[in-house]
Design a protein around this motif. Structure first.
Motif, short mmCIF file in Angstrom:
data_model
loop_
_atom_site.label_atom_id
_atom_site.label_comp_id
_atom_site.label_asym_id
_atom_site.label_seq_id
_atom_site.Cartn_x
_atom_site.Cartn_y
_atom_site.Cartn_z
N ASN A 1 0.78 -1.24 0.00
CA ASN A 1 0.00 0.00 0.00
C ASN A 1 0.81 1.29 0.00
O ASN A 1 0.22 2.37 0.07
N ILE A 2 2.12 1.22 -0.12
CA ILE A 2 2.92 2.43 -0.06
C ILE A 2 2.56 3.42 -1.16
O ILE A 2 2.52 4.63 -0.92
N ASP A 3 2.25 2.95 -2.36
CA ASP A 3 1.89 3.86 -3.44
C ASP A 3 0.61 4.64 -3.09
O ASP A 3 0.54 5.85 -3.31
N ALA A 4 -0.38 3.97 -2.55
CA ALA A 4 -1.63 4.63 -2.18
C ALA A 4 -1.40 5.63 -1.05
O ALA A 4 -1.97 6.72 -1.05
N VAL A 5 -0.56 5.28 -0.10
CA VAL A 5 -0.25 6.18 1.01
C VAL A 5 0.48 7.42 0.49
O VAL A 5 0.15 8.55 0.87
N GLU A 6 1.45 7.22 -0.38
CA GLU A 6 2.18 8.36 -0.92
C GLU A 6 1.27 9.26 -1.75
O GLU A 6 1.39 10.49 -1.70
N GLN A 7 0.36 8.68 -2.49
CA GLN A 7 -0.61 9.46 -3.26
C GLN A 7 -1.50 10.27 -2.32
O GLN A 7 -1.77 11.45 -2.56
N ALA A 8 -1.96 9.66 -1.24
CA ALA A 8 -2.78 10.37 -0.26
C ALA A 8 -2.00 11.50 0.39
O ALA A 8 -2.54 12.60 0.60
N ARG A 9 -0.73 11.29 0.66
CA ARG A 9 0.11 12.33 1.24
C ARG A 9 0.25 13.52 0.30
O ARG A 9 0.16 14.69 0.72
N ARG A 10 0.49 13.24 -0.97
CA ARG A 10 0.62 14.32 -1.96
C ARG A 10 -0.68 15.11 -2.07
O ARG A 10 -0.66 16.35 -2.10
N ALA A 11 -1.80 14.41 -2.09
CA ALA A 11 -3.10 15.08 -2.18
C ALA A 11 -3.34 15.96 -0.93
O ALA A 11 -3.80 17.09 -1.04
N TYR A 12 -3.01 15.43 0.21
CA TYR A 12 -3.18 16.18 1.46
C TYR A 12 -2.30 17.44 1.45
O TYR A 12 -2.74 18.52 1.80
N ASP A 13 -1.05 17.24 1.06
CA ASP A 13 -0.11 18.38 1.04
C ASP A 13 -0.54 19.46 0.06
O ASP A 13 -0.37 20.64 0.33
N ARG A 14 -1.14 19.08 -1.08
CA ARG A 14 -1.62 20.07 -2.05
C ARG A 14 -2.75 20.90 -1.47
O ARG A 14 -2.86 22.10 -1.73
N HIS A 15 -3.61 20.28 -0.67
CA HIS A 15 -4.81 20.96 -0.14
C HIS A 15 -4.58 21.65 1.20
O HIS A 15 -5.42 22.44 1.63
N SER A 16 -3.49 21.35 1.87
CA SER A 16 -3.29 21.93 3.20
C SER A 16 -2.36 23.15 3.20
O SER A 16 -1.98 23.64 4.24
N VAL A 17 -2.05 23.64 2.01
CA VAL A 17 -1.17 24.82 1.93
C VAL A 17 -1.92 26.08 2.18
O VAL A 17 -3.02 26.32 2.10
#
Length: 133
Positions: A117-133
């Motif tokens: 699941n590392i790919d899905a976790v990394e994708q979720a992290r990128r999405a979170y980081d884009r929206h939390s700026v």
């Protein structure tokens, strides 16, 4: 002397091992086995005894100090045994105890889940980081 009912005694015993309480011995054990070095060492020792130098090569990024401290803690907790063979140089092997081996199904499952699941976790992290700026 205060007399307690059997139900009160049972409730007291349950509370003694409630991992949500800071002083609970089970919580302290969960802290130990959730350590990244402990989980990696358990998985590394799954195939049998290994020398310190083998473990050091297998587990990238672990310092000698951390490897030594972690192995000592695992030995103290009864998860590994340390066998010293008198030779030149001295040979030291580490091996899982039956108690340590009983953790393998859990640790192997967690490792497999992380690798799957590392790919899905990394994708979720990128999405979170884009929206939390």
């Amino acid at each position: 002397m205060v007399t307690r009912t059997a139900a009160q005694r049972r409730a007291g015993e349950r509370g003694r091992y409630d991992a949500y309480l800071a002083a609970c011995p089970a919580r302290k054990l969960l802290d130990r086995i959730s350590d990244k070095w402990v989980s990696l060492l358990l998985n590394a020792l799954a195939d049998g005894p290994q020398r310190y130098s083998e473990l050091s090569r297998t587990i990238a990024g672990v310092s000698q100090k951390m490897l030594t401290q972690t192995l000592r803690g695992m030995e103290r907790d009864g998860l590994v045994t340390r066998t010293v063979t008198a030779a030149v140089p001295v040979r030291v092997d580490y091996e899982l105890t039956p108690l340590g081996a009983s953790l393998l199904p859990v640790m192997t499952a967690i490792k497999a889940w992380a690798e799957t699941n590392i790919d899905a976790v990394e994708q979720a992290r990128r999405a979170y980081d884009r929206h939390s700026v």
